[in-house]
Design a protein around this motif. Structure first.
Motif, mmCIF file in Angstrom:
data_model
loop_
_atom_site.group_PDB
_atom_site.id
_atom_site.type_symbol
_atom_site.label_atom_id
_atom_site.label_comp_id
_atom_site.label_asym_id
_atom_site.label_seq_id
_atom_site.Cartn_x
_atom_site.Cartn_y
_atom_site.Cartn_z
ATOM 1 N N GLU A 138 3.950 -31.549 33.621
ATOM 2 C CA GLU A 138 3.770 -29.785 33.643
ATOM 3 C C GLU A 138 4.464 -29.151 32.595
ATOM 4 O O GLU A 138 5.542 -29.596 32.227
ATOM 5 C CB GLU A 138 3.979 -29.557 34.953
ATOM 6 C CG GLU A 138 2.921 -29.965 36.008
ATOM 7 C CD GLU A 138 3.309 -29.559 37.501
ATOM 8 O OE1 GLU A 138 4.556 -29.304 37.707
ATOM 9 O OE2 GLU A 138 2.457 -29.372 38.310
ATOM 10 N N LEU A 139 4.072 -27.776 32.102
ATOM 11 C CA LEU A 139 4.994 -27.184 31.631
ATOM 12 C C LEU A 139 5.809 -26.420 32.557
ATOM 13 O O LEU A 139 5.173 -25.758 33.514
ATOM 14 C CB LEU A 139 3.852 -25.996 30.785
ATOM 15 C CG LEU A 139 4.636 -24.824 29.763
ATOM 16 C CD1 LEU A 139 5.187 -25.720 28.767
ATOM 17 C CD2 LEU A 139 3.501 -24.156 29.356
ATOM 18 N N ALA A 157 10.156 -22.581 27.561
ATOM 19 C CA ALA A 157 9.374 -23.351 28.103
ATOM 20 C C ALA A 157 9.560 -24.811 27.638
ATOM 21 O O ALA A 157 10.073 -25.172 26.644
ATOM 22 C CB ALA A 157 7.970 -23.024 27.399
ATOM 23 N N GLU A 166 8.510 -28.943 27.967
ATOM 24 C CA GLU A 166 7.291 -29.849 28.400
ATOM 25 C C GLU A 166 7.841 -31.494 28.255
ATOM 26 O O GLU A 166 8.263 -31.622 27.031
ATOM 27 C CB GLU A 166 5.880 -29.349 27.628
ATOM 28 C CG GLU A 166 4.867 -30.352 28.036
ATOM 29 C CD GLU A 166 3.856 -29.720 27.194
ATOM 30 O OE1 GLU A 166 2.318 -29.872 27.750
ATOM 31 O OE2 GLU A 166 3.764 -29.037 26.203
ATOM 32 N N THR A 192 10.556 -26.567 24.461
ATOM 33 C CA THR A 192 9.645 -26.491 23.113
ATOM 34 C C THR A 192 9.621 -24.998 22.622
ATOM 35 O O THR A 192 9.146 -24.984 21.539
ATOM 36 C CB THR A 192 8.140 -26.948 23.752
ATOM 37 O OG1 THR A 192 7.746 -26.215 24.792
ATOM 38 C CG2 THR A 192 8.100 -28.461 24.195
ATOM 39 N N CYS A 219 -1.412 -20.856 27.980
ATOM 40 C CA CYS A 219 -0.868 -22.297 28.353
ATOM 41 C C CYS A 219 -2.000 -23.055 28.861
ATOM 42 O O CYS A 219 -2.246 -24.187 28.325
ATOM 43 C CB CYS A 219 0.014 -22.099 29.513
ATOM 44 S SG CYS A 219 1.593 -21.230 28.851
ATOM 45 N N VAL A 254 1.133 -24.923 35.392
ATOM 46 C CA VAL A 254 2.675 -24.187 34.919
ATOM 47 C C VAL A 254 3.488 -24.127 36.232
ATOM 48 O O VAL A 254 3.153 -23.758 37.309
ATOM 49 C CB VAL A 254 2.494 -22.909 34.304
ATOM 50 C CG1 VAL A 254 3.745 -22.225 34.063
ATOM 51 C CG2 VAL A 254 1.501 -23.067 32.940
#
Length: 105
Positions: free
Chosen positions: A10-11, A26, A28, A33, A55, A59
């Motif tokens: 997941e992000l 964020a 990942e 990232t 996205c 999330v």
């Protein structure tokens, strides 16, 4: 027994609000990232909404700091995921918040 694991697929996003600014990180796959900074205004909230809308995947987000409850509610309808509200006494920086969002119980 409580078992915690890192969510890799997941992000995970951390948003720290302090000194009139939103810091956003964020992650990942367990790696940062994206790092962004926005003013803690309606325009800043709109910029974060635009980012989240793009996205397009699951999330997990952790928010902390001044106005974090309002921010979490404002962002909640933009993405498909979970929002965790964390006391700034526990975590007050975006990168650790993103890591926290990546943990599950």
């Amino acid at each position: 027994m409580i078992v915690k694991k890192i969510v890799k697929s997941e992000l995970c996003i951390g948003v720290a609000s302090s000194n009139g600014a939103y810091e956003v990180v964020a992650m990942e796959g367990g790696k940062a990232t994206v790092t962004m900074k926005f003013p803690a205004t309606n325009k800043g909230t709109d910029a974060i909404k635009s980012f989240l809308a793009g996205c397009g995947k699951s999330v997990r987000m952790a928010v902390s700091g001044t106005g974090s409850v309002s921010l979490a509610l404002a962002l909640n309808d933009v993405f498909n995921g979970e929002t965790l509200i964390v006391s700034s006494r526990i975590i007050n920086q975006a990168l650790p918040l993103a890591r926290y969002a990546g943990r599950t119980v």
